[in-house]
Design a protein around this motif. Sequence first.
Motif, mmCIF file in Angstrom:
data_model
loop_
_atom_site.group_PDB
_atom_site.id
_atom_site.type_symbol
_atom_site.label_atom_id
_atom_site.label_comp_id
_atom_site.label_asym_id
_atom_site.label_seq_id
_atom_site.Cartn_x
_atom_site.Cartn_y
_atom_site.Cartn_z
ATOM 1 N N ARG A 288 14.587 -36.654 -11.973
ATOM 2 C CA ARG A 288 13.992 -35.825 -11.234
ATOM 3 C C ARG A 288 15.245 -35.330 -10.111
ATOM 4 N NH1 ARG A 288 8.495 -35.583 -10.469
ATOM 5 N NH2 ARG A 288 8.860 -33.535 -9.137
ATOM 6 N N GLY A 289 15.562 -33.905 -9.855
ATOM 7 C CA GLY A 289 16.134 -33.689 -8.931
ATOM 8 C C GLY A 289 17.592 -32.992 -9.813
ATOM 9 N N ASP A 290 18.463 -32.341 -9.001
ATOM 10 C CA ASP A 290 19.669 -31.990 -9.414
ATOM 11 C C ASP A 290 20.789 -32.981 -9.479
ATOM 12 O OD1 ASP A 290 18.757 -29.174 -10.047
ATOM 13 O OD2 ASP A 290 18.972 -28.674 -7.951
ATOM 14 N N ALA A 317 10.368 -50.363 -21.635
ATOM 15 C CA ALA A 317 10.848 -50.457 -20.378
ATOM 16 C C ALA A 317 11.124 -48.876 -19.774
ATOM 17 C CB ALA A 317 12.507 -50.706 -20.145
ATOM 18 N N ARG A 318 10.843 -48.745 -18.670
ATOM 19 C CA ARG A 318 10.984 -47.323 -17.839
ATOM 20 C C ARG A 318 11.888 -47.103 -16.860
ATOM 21 N NH1 ARG A 318 6.016 -42.792 -17.533
ATOM 22 N NH2 ARG A 318 7.459 -41.190 -16.177
ATOM 23 N N VAL A 319 12.728 -45.955 -17.213
ATOM 24 C CA VAL A 319 13.835 -45.676 -16.164
ATOM 25 C C VAL A 319 13.527 -44.483 -15.426
ATOM 26 C CG1 VAL A 319 16.301 -45.721 -15.707
ATOM 27 C CG2 VAL A 319 15.402 -47.163 -17.637
ATOM 28 N N THR A 320 13.646 -44.684 -13.917
ATOM 29 C CA THR A 320 13.358 -43.268 -13.161
ATOM 30 C C THR A 320 14.631 -43.092 -12.315
ATOM 31 O OG1 THR A 320 11.259 -43.635 -13.108
ATOM 32 C CG2 THR A 320 12.002 -42.223 -11.412
ATOM 33 N N VAL A 321 15.181 -41.780 -12.484
ATOM 34 C CA VAL A 321 16.309 -41.418 -11.533
ATOM 35 C C VAL A 321 15.780 -40.415 -10.721
ATOM 36 C CG1 VAL A 321 18.393 -40.444 -11.505
ATOM 37 C CG2 VAL A 321 18.045 -41.968 -13.421
ATOM 38 N N ILE A 322 15.686 -40.469 -9.608
ATOM 39 C CA ILE A 322 15.260 -39.478 -8.544
ATOM 40 C C ILE A 322 16.278 -39.181 -7.470
ATOM 41 C CG2 ILE A 322 13.469 -38.922 -6.669
ATOM 42 C CD1 ILE A 322 11.669 -40.905 -7.994
ATOM 43 N N ARG A 323 16.909 -37.822 -7.311
ATOM 44 C CA ARG A 323 17.847 -37.335 -6.494
ATOM 45 C C ARG A 323 17.221 -36.265 -5.581
ATOM 46 N NH1 ARG A 323 21.619 -37.117 -11.276
ATOM 47 N NH2 ARG A 323 20.126 -35.674 -12.143
ATOM 48 N N ARG A 324 17.522 -36.395 -4.432
ATOM 49 C CA ARG A 324 17.139 -35.541 -3.367
ATOM 50 C C ARG A 324 18.564 -35.201 -2.475
ATOM 51 N NH1 ARG A 324 12.451 -39.062 -2.535
ATOM 52 N NH2 ARG A 324 10.714 -38.107 -3.441
ATOM 53 N N GLU A 325 18.335 -34.396 -1.668
ATOM 54 C CA GLU A 325 19.542 -33.868 -1.036
ATOM 55 C C GLU A 325 20.239 -34.935 -0.212
ATOM 56 O OE1 GLU A 325 19.066 -30.289 1.395
ATOM 57 O OE2 GLU A 325 18.698 -29.070 -0.218
ATOM 58 N N ASN A 326 19.647 -35.909 0.366
ATOM 59 C CA ASN A 326 20.101 -37.266 1.307
ATOM 60 C C ASN A 326 19.814 -38.313 0.542
ATOM 61 O OD1 ASN A 326 17.352 -36.980 1.449
ATOM 62 N ND2 ASN A 326 17.413 -37.123 3.710
ATOM 63 N N GLN A 327 19.262 -38.578 -0.581
ATOM 64 C CA GLN A 327 18.784 -39.980 -1.286
ATOM 65 C C GLN A 327 19.070 -40.015 -2.667
ATOM 66 O OE1 GLN A 327 14.790 -41.195 -0.846
ATOM 67 N NE2 GLN A 327 15.471 -43.129 0.167
ATOM 68 N N LEU A 361 9.726 -54.759 -11.390
ATOM 69 C CA LEU A 361 10.326 -53.575 -10.731
ATOM 70 C C LEU A 361 11.379 -53.721 -10.024
ATOM 71 C CD1 LEU A 361 10.026 -50.353 -10.013
ATOM 72 C CD2 LEU A 361 8.866 -51.389 -7.912
ATOM 73 N N VAL A 362 12.315 -53.163 -10.397
ATOM 74 C CA VAL A 362 13.711 -53.083 -9.915
ATOM 75 C C VAL A 362 14.053 -51.512 -9.519
ATOM 76 C CG1 VAL A 362 16.149 -53.663 -9.732
ATOM 77 C CG2 VAL A 362 14.532 -55.257 -10.859
ATOM 78 N N GLU A 363 14.394 -51.311 -8.057
ATOM 79 C CA GLU A 363 14.549 -50.154 -7.409
ATOM 80 C C GLU A 363 15.866 -50.328 -6.768
ATOM 81 O OE1 GLU A 363 11.766 -46.722 -5.962
ATOM 82 O OE2 GLU A 363 12.544 -48.188 -4.146
ATOM 83 N N ALA A 364 17.120 -49.590 -7.009
ATOM 84 C CA ALA A 364 18.249 -49.485 -6.164
ATOM 85 C C ALA A 364 18.239 -48.147 -5.434
ATOM 86 C CB ALA A 364 19.592 -49.898 -7.113
ATOM 87 N N ALA A 365 18.414 -47.778 -4.371
ATOM 88 C CA ALA A 365 18.345 -46.598 -3.389
ATOM 89 C C ALA A 365 19.594 -46.671 -2.456
ATOM 90 C CB ALA A 365 17.042 -46.516 -2.912
ATOM 91 N N CYS A 366 19.899 -45.430 -2.223
ATOM 92 C CA CYS A 366 21.265 -45.208 -1.140
ATOM 93 C C CYS A 366 20.701 -43.891 -0.568
ATOM 94 C CB CYS A 366 22.226 -45.466 -1.772
ATOM 95 S SG CYS A 366 22.851 -44.363 -2.892
#
Length: 398
Positions: A288-290, A317-327, A361-366
């Motif tokens: 999701r996201g640009d 396994a299911r992998v999710t990549v989410i991009r927003r303008e600041n995260q 569930l493992v989630e890495a965010a920045c």
Amino acid sequence: MPEDHGQLITRHQLRGIRAGALVILVTLHIGALPRLLGNLDVYRHPWLPLAAYGLLTLVLGGCVLLGLGGRPWPRGWVPSALACTFAASMVATSQVPANHYFVDPAHWSFSLTGWFAVVLLGHRGPMASGAFIGCHLAATVAQTLAADVPPRSVGAAMALSALSACCFQMTIAAGAKLLLNSSTAIGEALRAQERVRTRVAVGRQIQADQRRRYAELNTTVLPLLTGLADGSLDPRDDEVRRACALEAARLRRLFAESDCTFDPLVHEMRACIDVAERNGVTVQLAVRGDPLELPLQLRRALLDPVIAALAAARRTARVTVIRRENQVRVGIVVDTPQERLTAPAACGIRVRTVQGEDRLLVEAACRVTARPARSGRPEPPWPPAWPSWSPGARRSRT
């Protein structure tokens, strides 16, 4: 926009050429004044040559003020200055007796007018300057023939004087154009040299980075290979197989880092997913996201915990990549009760791990400050990203 090397060299050369031509023109213009004042009794109407000299002085002053900066002439200045110069020359020549054309100091305006053409048109090459000088020569010859046809000997002397002055002026104009053309070639050579230096620097940086990454992998890959080779590690052991899958995924990610892609983060994630799929794991990927322009170290820190969980997956396994303008968030849900996973926190990465119901569930965010680099293409119809998962929650729809 800053000037490149070619434009900077051209501007400096143009300023030097104009300065040299103006020095010659100013010297000749000042030297023509004694010849004008010493032959006032020769002219039929002395005030006309004086007015012509004053008009040429005004044109010369404008050339000095506008030409020393090395920039293009203002719009309309060149044709206006050339028209005034041509008119002043014709007026001054009309007051010269027929036997004084070209060879007498009283005809000072002829050679002086050609140098105005060199100053105003020299940057355009000898063709432009030659066209004006040729038109001026033809008009002066017409004035000569209209006044009186000179004898053969006098005509030969007139022709020799006129051609010598015109040829010298044309030579200066041609030399100025050659100098300006050389600046273009010099600029191209400097740009090519800069591109080579940039490629060498980038290549060295990539090579040093790859060597460092291989050195880091050797600390984990070599002991694993050594153990498999000497029999101290059993390839049938689940822990050994998981370690092999993890190192294989890291190697594939290392290879994918050097690829030129529009979305490096997803491309490297797909390389790791390919390793898991070869081991019989069914993997679903949701994006999701640009794409965002993320540094290499940040991408590695985001994918490290996800790769560790992916290597521990049994069947799905299911992998999710989410991009927003600041995260940016990268998460994975796998069917394993594994409790110990490598989840390093680096570059401001926040890692969250939740176990329950034989799932992990493992989630890495920045947080990031870069803005999306939009490609102009519509976003693919990916399914919605996985929400935060808890042990008692139901499985979300795909």
